[in-house]
Design an enzyme around this catalytic site. Structure first.
Site, PDB file in Angstrom:
ATOM      1  CB  CYS A  43      32.960  36.172  47.485  1.00 54.26           C
ATOM      2  SG  CYS A  43      32.750  35.778  45.747  1.00 54.26           S
TER       3      CYS A  43
ATOM      4  CG  HIS B  37      28.600  39.142  48.081  1.00 56.49           C
ATOM      5  ND1 HIS B  37      29.848  39.475  48.565  1.00 56.49           N
ATOM      6  CD2 HIS B  37      28.818  38.534  46.883  1.00 56.49           C
ATOM      7  CE1 HIS B  37      30.768  39.081  47.696  1.00 56.49           C
ATOM      8  NE2 HIS B  37      30.186  38.504  46.672  1.00 56.49           N
TER       9      HIS B  37
HETATM   10  N1  GLN Z   1      36.680  37.558  41.541  1.00 56.82           N
HETATM   11  C1  GLN Z   1      36.150  36.384  42.128  1.00 56.82           C
HETATM   12  C2  GLN Z   1      35.233  35.586  41.207  1.00 56.82           C
HETATM   13  O1  GLN Z   1      34.621  36.137  40.312  1.00 56.82           O
HETATM   14  C3  GLN Z   1      35.411  36.748  43.415  1.00 56.82           C
HETATM   15  C4  GLN Z   1      34.191  37.612  43.190  1.00 56.82           C
HETATM   16  C5  GLN Z   1      33.580  38.101  44.486  1.00 56.82           C
HETATM   17  O2  GLN Z   1      34.264  38.315  45.471  1.00 56.82           O
HETATM   18  N2  GLN Z   1      32.297  38.340  44.470  1.00 56.82           N
HETATM   19  O3  GLN Z   1      35.121  34.377  41.364  1.00 56.82           O
END
Ligand code: GLN
Length: 242
Positions: free
Chosen positions: A94, A193
């Site tokens: 992510c 995740h």
């Molecule tokens: N901050 C980033 C987004 O919202 C990544 C979020 C995350 O790692 N789950 O796109």
């Protein structure tokens, strides 16, 4: 430490640990040990130089502010880029998928330079993608559906040098062309995740076999099969398709 110890790096977990993705390293280490390979998890904090000789690197997701700190660190430290240039396997989740790209724009509109290790760019999609995801893997080494949980505001477009990890069957993924994740050289990056390797043992073993330079004996873990069935059903995908 014996010569065959698999050394698994977890980079900047203080800022890239928000979604429990550090668990990926625990799973890799445990799956190695159950095959008789000693494994060591090397935690590399934000203030520390990044070693370029680890066998495998794991990077997690994070919220925008934490993510910007991680991006600064990973850009200024050349260790990860050297490891990638040497073909060492990297799993990036992510926020880390976004950081390893060319640039990303956060929810506040700040454009942040990435490491340029993945040919991709990320911009806010305008709506947050949250929920279960199922994809059909596009890597020939993977035969089982990929399952995970996404929670991101960014949408990612791949350039020609990066290929997607999977075709989206449920959920959002990258947000374009119904694909999810990115694969380029020795990097596998995904929005999933879970931690993703807890739900997808085939992906864990692919990374591990790349790190060890050899195929691995199968590992029967009925509890993981059960977890996969449950997660796939929850996402509305018939587990029998798997
Ligand atoms: N901050 C980033 C987004 O919202 C990544 C979020 C995350 O790692 N789950 O796109």
């Amino acid at each position: 430490m014996s010569e065959s110890t698999v050394r698994i790096g977890v980079l900047a977990p203080e800022v890239l640990g928000t979604y429990g993705d550090s668990g990926n390293a625990l799973i890799l280490a445990e799956r190695a040990r159950r095959r008789g390979f000693p494994a060591e998890i090397v935690t590399v904090n934000l203030s520390e130089p990044i070693p370029d000789q680890l066998d495998l690197y794991s990077l997690g997701g994070g919220e925008d502010t934490a993510q910007a700190l991680a991006a600064d660190h990973l850009r200024s430290e050349r260790g990860l880029s050297r490891a990638v240039a040497a073909g060492r396997p990297v799993l990036a989740i992510c926020a880390s998928l976004q950081i390893l790209g060319r640039i990303y724009v956060d929810a506040a509109g700040n454009e942040i330079s990435g490491l340029g290790l993945l040919d991709l760019e990320t911009h806010p999609r305008g709506e947050r993608a949250i929920g279960e995801v199922v994809t059909r893997p596009l890597l020939p080494e993977l035969t089982q559906l990929l399952t995970g949980f996404e929670n991101h505001g960014g949408g990612t477009r791949l350039g020609p040098d990066a290929r997607p990890l999977g075709e989206v069957l449920a959920g959002t993924g990258n947000g374009f062309d119904r694909v999810e994740g990115a694969v380029q050289g020795s990097i596998i990056a995904t929005y999933l995740h879970g931690p993703v390797l807890a739900r997808n043992p085939e992906l864990a073993d692919l990374l591990l076999s790349q790190a060890l330079g050899q195929d691995l004996a199968p590992l029967e873990l009925p509890a993981i099969d059960q977890l996969r069935q449950e997660r796939l059903s929850d996402a509305g995908v018939d587990p029998a398709v798997n």
